[in-house]
Design an enzyme around this catalytic site. Structure first.
Site, PDB file in Angstrom:
ATOM      1  N   ARG A   1       0.833  -1.204   0.000  1.00  0.00           N
ATOM      2  CA  ARG A   1       0.000   0.000   0.000  1.00  0.00           C
ATOM      3  C   ARG A   1       0.871   1.258   0.000  1.00  0.00           C
ATOM      4  O   ARG A   1       0.561   2.245  -0.667  1.00  0.00           O
ATOM      5  CB  ARG A   1      -0.932  -0.015   1.213  1.00  0.00           C
ATOM      6  CG  ARG A   1      -1.951   1.116   1.218  1.00  0.00           C
ATOM      7  CD  ARG A   1      -3.055   0.830   2.214  1.00  0.00           C
ATOM      8  NE  ARG A   1      -4.022   1.908   2.241  1.00  0.00           N
ATOM      9  CZ  ARG A   1      -4.224   2.726   3.270  1.00  0.00           C
ATOM     10  NH1 ARG A   1      -3.495   2.580   4.379  1.00  0.00           N
ATOM     11  NH2 ARG A   1      -5.125   3.670   3.232  1.00  0.00           N
TER      12      ARG A   1
ATOM     13  N   HIS B   1       0.721   4.369  -2.701  1.00  0.00           N
ATOM     14  CA  HIS B   1       0.478   5.739  -2.249  1.00  0.00           C
ATOM     15  C   HIS B   1       1.671   6.641  -2.546  1.00  0.00           C
ATOM     16  O   HIS B   1       1.499   7.851  -2.726  1.00  0.00           O
ATOM     17  CB  HIS B   1       0.148   5.741  -0.758  1.00  0.00           C
ATOM     18  CG  HIS B   1      -1.250   5.297  -0.459  1.00  0.00           C
ATOM     19  ND1 HIS B   1      -2.068   5.961   0.430  1.00  0.00           N
ATOM     20  CD2 HIS B   1      -1.985   4.261  -0.948  1.00  0.00           C
ATOM     21  CE1 HIS B   1      -3.242   5.348   0.481  1.00  0.00           C
ATOM     22  NE2 HIS B   1      -3.208   4.309  -0.344  1.00  0.00           N
TER      23      HIS B   1
ATOM     24  N   ASN C   1      -3.366   9.001   4.023  1.00  0.00           N
ATOM     25  CA  ASN C   1      -2.247   8.167   4.461  1.00  0.00           C
ATOM     26  C   ASN C   1      -2.237   7.918   5.966  1.00  0.00           C
ATOM     27  O   ASN C   1      -1.247   7.425   6.501  1.00  0.00           O
ATOM     28  CB  ASN C   1      -0.926   8.819   4.043  1.00  0.00           C
ATOM     29  CG  ASN C   1      -0.746   8.837   2.540  1.00  0.00           C
ATOM     30  OD1 ASN C   1      -1.214   7.949   1.845  1.00  0.00           O
ATOM     31  ND2 ASN C   1      -0.086   9.864   2.022  1.00  0.00           N
TER      32      ASN C   1
ATOM     33  N   HIS D   1      -5.466  -6.339  -2.831  1.00  0.00           N
ATOM     34  CA  HIS D   1      -6.415  -6.387  -1.724  1.00  0.00           C
ATOM     35  C   HIS D   1      -6.678  -7.812  -1.256  1.00  0.00           C
ATOM     36  O   HIS D   1      -7.464  -8.020  -0.327  1.00  0.00           O
ATOM     37  CB  HIS D   1      -7.735  -5.722  -2.125  1.00  0.00           C
ATOM     38  CG  HIS D   1      -7.636  -4.226  -2.196  1.00  0.00           C
ATOM     39  ND1 HIS D   1      -8.686  -3.417  -2.574  1.00  0.00           N
ATOM     40  CD2 HIS D   1      -6.596  -3.385  -1.932  1.00  0.00           C
ATOM     41  CE1 HIS D   1      -8.307  -2.152  -2.543  1.00  0.00           C
ATOM     42  NE2 HIS D   1      -7.042  -2.109  -2.162  1.00  0.00           N
TER      43      HIS D   1
END
Length: 319
Positions: free
Chosen positions: A66, A70, A95, A193
């Site tokens: 992740r 990001h 975040n 995911h």
């Protein structure tokens, strides 16, 4: 924005002819052997550190993945998400639940011990996100090195560039296109995911009035029981069947209408082409190959190279 370094026209043509490299590879000055001389054991060092971190805390794997997304979606893959401070990306609400900074710090310390001042935090994250997939049973892919660390990190930019969990088909496709990623690559990357969790705030739009009646009743009831309030801090596992295993369960859930967040289920419900991509990724071999290719594309889309940026001594702070 990231600035790619340009080779001379003659030099470029010679390199392309001799090595059959793409223009983007030559221009970008990234290389699969970037650290061959300056830090030959860097990938081994990083993998061992990721392995150890995962052993102590399995949530490190989805955390690193992740973090990579990001980071790359804001100013390119330049480790700007790691910079600490009140007005940095790290302080953005997008975040607020990023996880894995301690693991990156430990990896950076180990790399610095072996090769001081040679390996950027941006490259460390690119290697570590690959290794996070490997330690959870996924397939490896080749990672290029040569990125530099950015000096700019702005709190408002993540909300402008990173899609929310409530994002629908059109917004998702547009956001990924801005990163140079195709709809298929968007679906492939969403397969991450299959690891990790979300929180009640990211499913609130589906389980509170008006309730999303397209969600299977037993799933809706489970989520409502877990989330008594919209802003509850309760963690929701995205893949109930194999939470710490990199497999195709996420796509199986989405096909069955059991995608947890809006941004998950829209991949199957909103568009016939995306539905085909989801179905293709039900095959583990196909998913593994496509995920690696999509990660490679994302990590080589936008970034900094010398003389721009820096190689940070510590990932949280500018030099």
């Amino acid at each position: 924005m990231a600035r790619m370094q340009r080779a001379s026209f003659l030099g470029l043509m010679l390199l392309v002819a001799a090595l059959s490299l793409s223009v983007s590879e030559v221009d970008a000055q990234l290389s699969f052997t970037y650290y061959q001389k300056s830090c030959p054991n860097v990938e081994t060092i990083i993998f061992k550190e990721v392995q150890e971190a995962f052993k102590n805390d399995p949530t490190i794997a989805p955390g690193l993945l992740r973090m990579m997304f990001h980071d790359c979606f804001v100013r390119g893959c330049d480790a700007s998400v790691m910079l600490a401070g009140e007005n940095t990306e790290r302080a953005s609400i997008r975040n607020s639940r990023l996880h894995g900074f301690e693991a990156i710090d430990a990896i950076k310390a180990a790399v610095e011990k072996a090769c001081r001042g040679k390996v950027s935090c941006a490259d460390i994250l690119a290697y570590a996100s690959r290794d996070a997939v490997v330690v959870t049973g996924g397939t490896s892919w080749e990672v290029m090195g040569g990125r530099r660390d950015g000096r700019i990190s702005n709190k408002v930019e993540p909300e402008q560039n990173i899609p929310d969990a409530t994002a629908q088909f059109g917004e998702l496709v547009g956001t990924f296109a801005e990163q140079g990623l195709s709809p298929q690559q968007m679906v492939d990357l969403s397969g991450s995911h299959t690891l990790g969790i979300t929180h009640c705030e990211h499913v609130a739009n589906r389980i509170f009035s008006p309730v999303d009646r397209s969600m299977p009743k037993n799933l809706l009831q489970r989520l409502q029981k877990a989330c008594p309030k919209r802003n509850s801090a309760t963690a929701i596992v995205l893949d109930q069947t194999s939470v710490h295993k990199f497999d195709t369960a996420y796509f199986q859930n989405v096909r069955a209408g059991r995608g947890i967040m809006t941004s998950d289920q829209t991949l199957y419900d909103a568009d016939a082409d995306l539905r085909q991509y989801v179905n293709a990724n039900l095959n583990q071999k196909t998913f593994s190959q496509r995920f690696g290719e999509a990660m490679f594309a994302m990590s080589t889309s936008t970034y900094l190279t010398a003389p721009d940026g820096e190689i940070r001594k510590r990932c949280q702070y500018r030099n």
